[in-house]
Design a protein around this motif. Sequence first.
Motif, mmCIF file in Angstrom:
data_model
loop_
_atom_site.group_PDB
_atom_site.id
_atom_site.type_symbol
_atom_site.label_atom_id
_atom_site.label_comp_id
_atom_site.label_asym_id
_atom_site.label_seq_id
_atom_site.Cartn_x
_atom_site.Cartn_y
_atom_site.Cartn_z
ATOM 1 N N UNK A 1 0.836 -1.203 0.000
ATOM 2 C CA UNK A 1 0.000 0.000 0.000
ATOM 3 C C UNK A 1 0.873 1.257 0.000
ATOM 4 N N UNK A 2 1.922 1.261 0.795
ATOM 5 C CA UNK A 2 2.851 2.400 0.800
ATOM 6 C C UNK A 2 3.472 2.547 -0.590
ATOM 7 N N UNK A 3 3.847 1.423 -1.200
ATOM 8 C CA UNK A 3 4.414 1.444 -2.549
ATOM 9 C C UNK A 3 3.434 2.071 -3.528
ATOM 10 N N UNK A 4 2.209 1.617 -3.518
ATOM 11 C CA UNK A 4 1.210 2.136 -4.460
ATOM 12 C C UNK A 4 0.978 3.631 -4.260
ATOM 13 N N UNK A 5 1.015 4.069 -3.021
ATOM 14 C CA UNK A 5 0.770 5.479 -2.728
ATOM 15 C C UNK A 5 1.950 6.379 -3.059
ATOM 16 N N UNK A 6 3.157 5.842 -3.080
ATOM 17 C CA UNK A 6 4.337 6.686 -3.200
ATOM 18 C C UNK A 6 5.284 6.351 -4.349
ATOM 19 N N UNK A 7 5.210 5.150 -4.881
ATOM 20 C CA UNK A 7 6.234 4.699 -5.813
ATOM 21 C C UNK A 7 5.693 4.247 -7.171
ATOM 22 N N UNK B 1 3.639 5.323 -9.335
ATOM 23 C CA UNK B 1 3.511 6.231 -10.483
ATOM 24 C C UNK B 1 4.793 6.265 -11.306
ATOM 25 N N UNK B 2 5.927 6.075 -10.692
ATOM 26 C CA UNK B 2 7.196 6.054 -11.428
ATOM 27 C C UNK B 2 7.688 4.637 -11.732
ATOM 28 N N UNK B 3 7.450 3.711 -10.820
ATOM 29 C CA UNK B 3 8.006 2.365 -10.959
ATOM 30 C C UNK B 3 6.980 1.339 -11.417
ATOM 31 N N UNK B 4 5.748 1.758 -11.671
ATOM 32 C CA UNK B 4 4.715 0.861 -12.171
ATOM 33 C C UNK B 4 4.005 0.090 -11.077
ATOM 34 N N UNK B 5 2.726 -0.120 -11.252
ATOM 35 C CA UNK B 5 1.925 -0.846 -10.266
ATOM 36 C C UNK B 5 2.436 -2.271 -10.075
ATOM 37 N N UNK B 6 3.041 -2.837 -11.121
ATOM 38 C CA UNK B 6 3.546 -4.209 -11.054
ATOM 39 C C UNK B 6 5.072 -4.269 -10.946
ATOM 40 N N UNK B 7 5.678 -3.153 -10.553
ATOM 41 C CA UNK B 7 7.132 -3.041 -10.367
ATOM 42 C C UNK B 7 7.919 -3.053 -11.674
ATOM 43 N N UNK B 8 7.237 -3.071 -12.808
ATOM 44 C CA UNK B 8 7.919 -3.242 -14.091
ATOM 45 C C UNK B 8 8.561 -1.973 -14.632
ATOM 46 N N UNK C 1 7.337 4.057 10.193
ATOM 47 C CA UNK C 1 6.690 2.770 9.944
ATOM 48 C C UNK C 1 6.431 2.549 8.461
ATOM 49 N N UNK C 2 6.055 3.601 7.738
ATOM 50 C CA UNK C 2 5.835 3.458 6.297
ATOM 51 C C UNK C 2 7.109 3.016 5.592
ATOM 52 N N UNK C 3 8.238 3.599 5.943
ATOM 53 C CA UNK C 3 9.517 3.221 5.337
ATOM 54 C C UNK C 3 9.861 1.774 5.669
ATOM 55 N N UNK C 4 9.650 1.387 6.898
ATOM 56 C CA UNK C 4 9.915 0.010 7.326
ATOM 57 C C UNK C 4 9.050 -0.980 6.554
ATOM 58 N N UNK C 5 7.759 -0.689 6.448
ATOM 59 C CA UNK C 5 6.850 -1.584 5.743
ATOM 60 C C UNK C 5 7.187 -1.654 4.251
ATOM 61 N N UNK C 6 7.463 -0.488 3.673
ATOM 62 C CA UNK C 6 7.808 -0.438 2.248
ATOM 63 C C UNK C 6 9.067 -1.235 1.956
ATOM 64 N N UNK C 7 10.122 -0.986 2.701
ATOM 65 C CA UNK C 7 11.405 -1.641 2.411
ATOM 66 C C UNK C 7 11.364 -3.127 2.715
ATOM 67 N N UNK C 8 10.598 -3.502 3.716
ATOM 68 C CA UNK C 8 10.425 -4.934 4.013
ATOM 69 C C UNK C 8 9.723 -5.612 2.852
ATOM 70 N N UNK C 9 8.657 -4.992 2.351
ATOM 71 C CA UNK C 9 7.914 -5.558 1.228
ATOM 72 C C UNK C 9 8.772 -5.611 -0.037
ATOM 73 N N UNK C 10 9.468 -4.510 -0.338
ATOM 74 C CA UNK C 10 10.324 -4.488 -1.534
ATOM 75 C C UNK C 10 11.450 -5.499 -1.459
ATOM 76 N N UNK C 11 12.001 -5.698 -0.274
ATOM 77 C CA UNK C 11 13.112 -6.640 -0.160
ATOM 78 C C UNK C 11 12.673 -8.087 -0.390
ATOM 79 N N UNK C 12 11.378 -8.333 -0.336
ATOM 80 C CA UNK C 12 10.839 -9.664 -0.601
ATOM 81 C C UNK C 12 10.436 -9.848 -2.067
ATOM 82 N N UNK C 13 10.549 -8.784 -2.840
ATOM 83 C CA UNK C 13 10.122 -8.830 -4.249
ATOM 84 C C UNK C 13 11.247 -9.316 -5.133
#
Length: 103
Positions: free
Chosen positions: A37-43, A45-52, A91-103
């Motif tokens: 959710x943090x990714x979708x709200x902040x990232x 638009x530049x990195x794509x909804x599917x990370x592509x 907390x947003x940074x922690x949640x975002x980076x934890x989620x991204x590190x699993x991608x």
Amino acid sequence: MKKGITALFLSMLFVLGACGNADDIRNADEDLEAGEQVYRNNCASCHGADLSGNAGPSLVDVGSKYSQEQIADIVQEGIGGMQPQQHVEGEDLEELTSWLSEQ
């Protein structure tokens, strides 16, 4: 008359039952992991909804390239053409980076 009312009642019961419990109806955003959710709200638009990628580079497999700490540094400090995203913190940074590190 009674048969009509009974039929109407049963029809309404069937329709309402098919709709499910109000507790089961969720906003699609509520089904997302907090980091996504943090990714979708902040990232996204530049990195794509599917990370592509979009205006920014693809983040597919970013967790295999960078650790959670490195991703946090990149978010906070920026890299290449990416501006620092210092508004993503705590907390947003922690949640975002934890989620991204699993991608």
